[in-house]
Scaffold this motif. Structure first.
Motif, PDB file in Angstrom:
ATOM      1  N   LEU A   1       0.827  -1.200   0.000  1.00 11.49           N
ATOM      2  CA  LEU A   1       0.000   0.000   0.000  1.00 11.49           C
ATOM      3  C   LEU A   1       0.866   1.256   0.000  1.00 11.49           C
ATOM      4  O   LEU A   1       0.574   2.228  -0.705  1.00 11.49           O
ATOM      5  CB  LEU A   1      -0.920  -0.011   1.225  1.00 11.49           C
ATOM      6  CG  LEU A   1      -1.797   1.225   1.433  1.00 11.49           C
ATOM      7  CD1 LEU A   1      -2.782   1.384   0.281  1.00 11.49           C
ATOM      8  CD2 LEU A   1      -2.525   1.156   2.765  1.00 11.49           C
TER       9      LEU A   1
ATOM     10  N   HIS B   1      -7.983  -0.343   2.219  1.00 10.97           N
ATOM     11  CA  HIS B   1      -7.194  -1.566   2.051  1.00 10.97           C
ATOM     12  C   HIS B   1      -7.761  -2.695   2.915  1.00 10.97           C
ATOM     13  O   HIS B   1      -7.926  -3.831   2.448  1.00 10.97           O
ATOM     14  CB  HIS B   1      -5.741  -1.251   2.430  1.00 10.97           C
ATOM     15  CG  HIS B   1      -4.847  -2.444   2.503  1.00 10.97           C
ATOM     16  ND1 HIS B   1      -4.346  -3.084   1.386  1.00 10.97           N
ATOM     17  CD2 HIS B   1      -4.348  -3.124   3.578  1.00 10.97           C
ATOM     18  CE1 HIS B   1      -3.580  -4.097   1.755  1.00 10.97           C
ATOM     19  NE2 HIS B   1      -3.572  -4.145   3.080  1.00 10.97           N
TER      20      HIS B   1
ATOM     21  N   ASP C   1     -11.257  -3.803   1.601  1.00 14.18           N
ATOM     22  CA  ASP C   1     -11.103  -4.582   0.369  1.00 14.18           C
ATOM     23  C   ASP C   1     -10.721  -6.023   0.680  1.00 14.18           C
ATOM     24  O   ASP C   1     -11.181  -6.958   0.007  1.00 14.18           O
ATOM     25  CB  ASP C   1     -10.050  -3.944  -0.542  1.00 14.18           C
ATOM     26  CG  ASP C   1     -10.589  -2.721  -1.275  1.00 14.18           C
ATOM     27  OD1 ASP C   1     -11.826  -2.527  -1.285  1.00 14.18           O
ATOM     28  OD2 ASP C   1      -9.784  -1.948  -1.829  1.00 14.18           O
TER      29      ASP C   1
END
Length: 362
Positions: free
Chosen positions: A162, A187, A190
């Motif tokens: 990330l 993140h 997801d």
């Protein structure tokens, strides 16, 4: 876990050395728990390696940019310097050191503290033979005006990928540390979506086994799946309120242009929460179906046992009667008495067998 010293206690310990004496070395090298420390100005990462104190000094000297520090499972002594440099509240530091926190959002003066649960899908051959399906970790984030500090617990919740993606998007990082907090939340959610998709396939497979003829799926296996879904539920459900608060202007640390992104993350989390709720209901239905199937199988077994007991009762009764030691028994001394008795026994047993087979008891 041993008691965690308060931040005030940590300060007193650090100032105990004489003036001019060299600083005591940290018991663990800095790189052992600091995953990365970076300075971002106008969305671009400044080159070089930074300590946490040098990084925040550079930002505040420029009056621009922010610091992003990533820590992995630090202990109380290791986080001492970071907490003092950035003025982190001792209660938030204590929560960051302890694992097994519920997802939450708290505000301490001009600092936000957010806890997120990370999840990972554990690969396995079949849900009926798996020992673990969902593995959880924790991710804590301190958000200030010019810094964001992440503390990770668990080996699967790394943010290196990330960070690389954000490094290639300076326009996004130019929005400040709140953009990093949004990227982290996005993140994590997801990953929730990925895990629920994988679990959905497992539940479909288990459902196929449950309703297949002569399947061997037990209620214990479904209860195990429910327990894994419950673990996922504990990570997903409490996060809804913190995301909603961030999207609605809970603090000035989240600018208006970032709030809309948090609304999008909140919508994705709602989708995940609905899936998890559906999983729980479906597994409850599968448990009921499995128990009904077990009850039906038990009834079938009892009918078979009853049918065979009735068939065996015929020769047992005749043998018991003619086994008594009496001289005046009907046909006892007749030459064809034994063949007649055996013929009656076999005839009645075959008749009963045909009746039970016709009624599907055998």
């Amino acid at each position: 876990m041993p008691a965690i010293p308060s931040l005030g206690g940590l300060r007193g310990r650090s100032n105990g050395r004489a003036k001019g004496a060299p600083e005591r070395p940290l018991p663990v090298p800095l790189s052992a728990y600091v995953v990365d420390c970076a300075v971002y100005v106008e969305g671009k990462r400044l080159p070089g390696r930074w300590s946490h104190s040098e990084a925040i000094k550079e930002v505040r000297k420029r009056h621009a940019g922010f610091v992003w520090i990533g820590l992995h499972e630090p202990d109380a002594v290791q986080i001492q310097g970071v907490a003092e440099t950035f003025g982190l509240h001792e209660l938030a530091v204590e929560d960051a050191l302890e694992a097994h926190q519920r997802p939450k959002l708290e505000r301490y003066d001009d600092t936000l503290f957010m806890v997120l649960k990370t999840v990972r899908y554990v690969e396995h051959e079949s849900p009926a033979t798996a020992n673990e399906i969902v593995e959880t970790g924790e991710l804590m984030a301190f958000l200030g005006r010019d810094f964001v500090i992440t503390v990770r617990h668990g080996n699967h919740s790394g943010l290196a990928r990330l960070r690389r993606e954000l490094d290639q998007d300076p326009e996004r990082l130019a929005l400040g540390p709140s953009a990093v907090l949004h990227a982290i939340a996005d993140h994590v959610v997801d990953h929730y979506l990925d895990v629920t998709t994988a679990i959905e396939s497992d539940i479909d497979e288990m459902e196929t086994h449950v309703f297949a003829p002569r399947s061997k799926v037990s209620a214990e296996q479904i209860y195990f799946m429910k327990r894994e879904v419950l673990e996922l539920r504990r990570a997903v459900m409490p996060l809804g309120t913190p995301l909603q608060r961030l999207a609605e202007g809970y603090t000035r640390l989240i600018p208006d242009e970032v709030r809309s992104y948090f609304r999008d993350v909140s919508d994705h989390l709602t989708t995940v929460a609905e899936r998890v709720a559906n999983f729980d209901e479906l597994l409850t239905t599968l448990v009921d179906a499995t128990l009904a199937k077990i009850t039906l199988q038990q009834n079938t077994d009892m009918r078979k046992i009853t049918a065979w007991a009735a068939i065996i009762a015929v020769p047992t009764a005749l043998a018991g009667i003619y086994g008594m030691n009496f001289d005046y028994m009907p046909e006892l001394h007749w030459r064809f008495g034994y063949p007649l008795a055996m013929t009656i026994i076999f005839g009645v047993c075959i008749l009963l067998y045909r009746i039970f087979r016709k009624n599907r008891w055998l």
